[in-house]
Design a protein around this motif. Structure first.
Motif, PDB file in Angstrom:
ATOM      1  N   ARG A  49       0.831  -1.213   0.000  1.00 12.70           N
ATOM      2  CA  ARG A  49       0.000   0.000   0.000  1.00 12.70           C
ATOM      3  C   ARG A  49       0.862   1.257   0.000  1.00 12.70           C
ATOM      4  NH1 ARG A  49      -3.681  -3.386   3.106  1.00 12.70           N
ATOM      5  NH2 ARG A  49      -2.540  -2.964   5.023  1.00 12.70           N
ATOM      6  N   LEU A  50       1.949   1.259   0.768  1.00 14.60           N
ATOM      7  CA  LEU A  50       2.816   2.437   0.795  1.00 14.60           C
ATOM      8  C   LEU A  50       3.494   2.630  -0.555  1.00 14.60           C
ATOM      9  CD1 LEU A  50       4.093   4.789   2.337  1.00 14.60           C
ATOM     10  CD2 LEU A  50       5.922   3.224   3.052  1.00 14.60           C
ATOM     11  N   ALA A  51       3.981   1.565  -1.157  1.00 22.34           N
ATOM     12  CA  ALA A  51       4.631   1.678  -2.459  1.00 22.34           C
ATOM     13  C   ALA A  51       3.661   2.217  -3.505  1.00 22.34           C
ATOM     14  CB  ALA A  51       5.182   0.320  -2.889  1.00 22.34           C
ATOM     15  N   VAL A  52       2.431   1.715  -3.499  1.00 21.43           N
ATOM     16  CA  VAL A  52       1.419   2.183  -4.449  1.00 21.43           C
ATOM     17  C   VAL A  52       1.129   3.664  -4.223  1.00 21.43           C
ATOM     18  CG1 VAL A  52      -1.018   1.989  -5.091  1.00 21.43           C
ATOM     19  CG2 VAL A  52       0.366  -0.082  -4.812  1.00 21.43           C
ATOM     20  N   ALA A  53       1.006   4.071  -2.954  1.00 23.98           N
ATOM     21  CA  ALA A  53       0.707   5.472  -2.638  1.00 23.98           C
ATOM     22  C   ALA A  53       1.846   6.401  -3.048  1.00 23.98           C
ATOM     23  CB  ALA A  53       0.418   5.620  -1.146  1.00 23.98           C
ATOM     24  N   LEU A  54       3.081   5.973  -2.825  1.00 21.03           N
ATOM     25  CA  LEU A  54       4.222   6.814  -3.180  1.00 21.03           C
ATOM     26  C   LEU A  54       4.361   6.922  -4.694  1.00 21.03           C
ATOM     27  CD1 LEU A  54       6.891   5.685  -0.548  1.00 21.03           C
ATOM     28  CD2 LEU A  54       5.459   7.734  -0.528  1.00 21.03           C
ATOM     29  N   ARG A  55       4.103   5.831  -5.386  1.00 19.12           N
ATOM     30  CA  ARG A  55       4.140   5.878  -6.855  1.00 19.12           C
ATOM     31  C   ARG A  55       3.063   6.827  -7.377  1.00 19.12           C
ATOM     32  NH1 ARG A  55       6.478   2.694 -10.726  1.00 19.12           N
ATOM     33  NH2 ARG A  55       5.437   2.607 -12.749  1.00 19.12           N
ATOM     34  N   ALA A  56       1.867   6.755  -6.784  1.00 14.18           N
ATOM     35  CA  ALA A  56       0.780   7.644  -7.197  1.00 14.18           C
ATOM     36  C   ALA A  56       1.097   9.102  -6.917  1.00 14.18           C
ATOM     37  CB  ALA A  56      -0.515   7.241  -6.486  1.00 14.18           C
ATOM     38  N   ALA A  57       1.923   9.346  -5.889  1.00 14.78           N
ATOM     39  CA  ALA A  57       2.316  10.709  -5.536  1.00 14.78           C
ATOM     40  C   ALA A  57       3.449  11.235  -6.415  1.00 14.78           C
ATOM     41  CB  ALA A  57       2.734  10.767  -4.069  1.00 14.78           C
ATOM     42  N   GLY A  58       3.930  10.391  -7.339  1.00 16.94           N
ATOM     43  CA  GLY A  58       4.950  10.835  -8.278  1.00 16.94           C
ATOM     44  C   GLY A  58       6.369  10.468  -7.930  1.00 16.94           C
ATOM     45  N   GLY A 111      -5.051  -4.232  -8.843  1.00 18.21           N
ATOM     46  CA  GLY A 111      -5.081  -3.489 -10.093  1.00 18.21           C
ATOM     47  C   GLY A 111      -4.349  -4.169 -11.222  1.00 18.21           C
ATOM     48  N   GLY A 112      -3.716  -5.300 -10.931  1.00 21.38           N
ATOM     49  CA  GLY A 112      -3.003  -6.034 -11.977  1.00 21.38           C
ATOM     50  C   GLY A 112      -1.508  -5.850 -11.903  1.00 21.38           C
ATOM     51  N   GLY A 113      -0.785  -6.727 -12.541  1.00 18.70           N
ATOM     52  CA  GLY A 113       0.670  -6.687 -12.512  1.00 18.70           C
ATOM     53  C   GLY A 113       1.220  -7.411 -11.299  1.00 18.70           C
TER      54      GLY A 113
END
Length: 247
Positions: free
Chosen positions: A105-114, A137-139
């Motif tokens: 969840r943290l990795a996804v959130a940080l990626r979404a934050a750019g 979400g896949g992958g």
């Protein structure tokens, strides 16, 4: 809420893997491979964290044998490391591991934050493990990351910062704009030596060891971290949450 100010913008996050992203079978393999060298029961989680976690394979093998008083440790470490690797290969093939949902969840959130993301573990087993782990979400878990420096040979392992510096270079981000997420004191020391901000994740009740290594922020779950603040140079827990406090 606990907060640590980082005096710069943070544009990248570098994740260790074992104990941070994945509940891997490494500790189990190291322990079982000890049979014939020393009593495997002496290889406790505390011993693993203090002597093996974050180190390259051969260095971890030698540190284990020396720490347990095994004679000719430097010579016998090669065989011990080989036995451990055979066991880990079997456990990975059997799928005997899983990801930590809070880290995903943290990795996804940080990626979404750019933020750009990299993996940087001393383990050479990261890619086959992360290719097997799906994400929402896949992958796969591996696909979340822009670079993977795991298992790359460096002159010295953690607490030397060489691996983290290579990860920053691969991301084309200055080390001072990188955040490291680690579970091992040696990894926190490496991040600090490289001039990087860092978060220590304590999953084993070892908050004191991470604090002694001078982690910028220590938490018992990465769900406690406020990802929206990281790009602004703030390492803090979410409002109403204290760092290193069990939920």
């Amino acid at each position: 809420m606990s907060e640590t100010a980082a005096p710069r913008t943070l544009r990248a996050a570098i994740f260790d893997v074992d104990g941070v992203l994945v509940a891997s079978p490494h500790e189990q393999a190291w322990r079982e491979a000890l049979a014939g060298y020393a009593d495997p029961a002496r290889f406790t989680t505390k011993f693993y964290q203090a002597n093996v976690a974050g180190k390259p394979r051969l260095a971890g093998a030698q540190a284990t044998l020396e720490g347990l008083g095994v004679s000719l440790a430097a010579t016998r470490a090669v065989e011990y490391a080989s036995r451990k690797q055979a066991l880990i290969d079997h456990l990975i093939e059997a799928g005997d591991f899983e990801s930590f949902a809070d880290a995903v969840r943290l990795a996804v959130a940080l990626r979404a934050a750019g933020l750009r993301l990299s993996l940087a573990s001393s383990s050479k087993n990261v890619e086959p493990m992360l290719r097997r782990l799906p994400v929402p979400g896949g992958g796969t878990l591996l696909s979340l990351f822009d670079a993977n420096l795991s298992g790359v040979d460096v002159p010295r392992g953690k607490p030397d910062p060489a691996l983290f510096l290579l990860a920053a270079k691969a991301l084309n981000i200055p080390p001072t704009e990188c955040l490291v997420i680690e579970d091992a004191p040696a990894g926190i020391e490496a991040a600090r030596a490289g001039g990087m901000a860092n978060i220590g994740i304590s999953r084993l009740g070892d908050e004191a060891l991470l604090r002694a290594a001078k982690a910028d922020l220590v938490v018992t779950s990465l769900d406690l971290v406020d990802p929206a603040a990281i790009a602004h140079g703030l390492l803090r827990t979410k409002p109403g949450v204290e760092a290193a406090t069990h939920a």
